[in-house]
Scaffold this motif. Structure first.
Motif, short mmCIF file in Angstrom:
data_model
loop_
_atom_site.label_atom_id
_atom_site.label_comp_id
_atom_site.label_asym_id
_atom_site.label_seq_id
_atom_site.Cartn_x
_atom_site.Cartn_y
_atom_site.Cartn_z
N ALA A 1 -7.12 3.35 -12.68
CA ALA A 1 -7.31 1.97 -12.72
C ALA A 1 -5.83 1.27 -12.78
CB ALA A 1 -8.05 1.48 -13.68
N GLU A 2 -4.91 1.86 -13.70
CA GLU A 2 -3.83 1.27 -13.68
C GLU A 2 -2.91 1.47 -12.54
OE1 GLU A 2 0.25 2.53 -16.65
OE2 GLU A 2 -1.84 2.29 -17.68
N ARG A 3 -3.02 2.70 -11.65
CA ARG A 3 -2.43 3.18 -10.71
C ARG A 3 -2.79 2.15 -9.63
NH1 ARG A 3 -1.28 9.15 -7.99
NH2 ARG A 3 -1.31 8.35 -5.92
N TYR A 4 -4.10 1.73 -9.33
CA TYR A 4 -4.26 0.93 -8.30
C TYR A 4 -4.56 -0.48 -8.91
CZ TYR A 4 -5.07 4.98 -5.81
OH TYR A 4 -4.97 6.41 -5.33
N ARG A 5 -4.06 -1.04 -10.02
CA ARG A 5 -3.96 -2.38 -10.50
C ARG A 5 -5.20 -2.99 -10.50
NH1 ARG A 5 1.88 -4.54 -8.08
NH2 ARG A 5 3.07 -2.56 -9.09
N THR A 6 -6.18 -2.22 -11.09
CA THR A 6 -7.42 -2.84 -10.92
C THR A 6 -8.32 -2.38 -12.30
OG1 THR A 6 -9.44 -2.89 -9.92
CG2 THR A 6 -8.59 -0.82 -9.97
N PRO B 1 -10.97 -0.58 -14.90
CA PRO B 1 -11.55 0.57 -15.00
C PRO B 1 -13.09 0.64 -14.58
CG PRO B 1 -10.16 0.51 -17.08
CD PRO B 1 -10.19 -0.89 -16.40
N SER B 2 -13.70 -0.69 -14.62
CA SER B 2 -15.01 -0.84 -14.26
C SER B 2 -14.99 -0.85 -12.64
CB SER B 2 -15.70 -1.93 -14.73
OG SER B 2 -14.90 -3.15 -14.47
N THR B 3 -13.89 -1.14 -12.26
CA THR B 3 -13.82 -1.41 -10.67
C THR B 3 -13.75 0.14 -10.21
OG1 THR B 3 -12.60 -3.45 -10.69
CG2 THR B 3 -12.69 -1.90 -8.66
N VAL B 4 -13.17 0.98 -10.63
CA VAL B 4 -13.09 2.49 -10.30
C VAL B 4 -14.32 3.01 -10.75
CG1 VAL B 4 -11.71 4.65 -10.82
CG2 VAL B 4 -10.36 2.51 -10.97
N ARG B 5 -15.04 2.87 -11.59
CA ARG B 5 -16.34 3.38 -11.75
C ARG B 5 -17.20 2.93 -10.69
NH1 ARG B 5 -14.72 2.62 -17.31
NH2 ARG B 5 -15.91 0.44 -17.44
#
Length: 67
Positions: free
Chosen positions: A11-16, A18-22
């Motif tokens: 999430a940090e890498r894509y600046r979003t 963690p819920s978005t990554v999930r």
């Protein structure tokens, strides 16, 4: 040796968030994760593959707008 990233690190890498990554994982979008016990981890090579795919798609869209 392969480095693995947590959902929070991705999430940090894509600046979003963690819920978005999930959510991406839930809908089959984004880098593919592997479940290790109760955790989902993402291989660095998989993140690089996803980055390359995103760059390719953006280049294709840019070519469509230029035409």
């Amino acid at each position: 040796m392969t480095r693995y990233y947590t959902t929070a690190e991705v999430a940090e890498r894509y600046r979003t968030a963690p819920s978005t990554v999930r959510y991406w994982r839930h809908i089959g979008y984004g880098p593919k994760g592997v479940k290790v016990g109760r955790r989902v981890l993402y291989a660095e090579a998989e993140l690089d593959r996803f980055d390359a795919e995103m760059a390719r798609q953006q280049a294709e869209q840019g070519m469509r707008w230029a035409a």
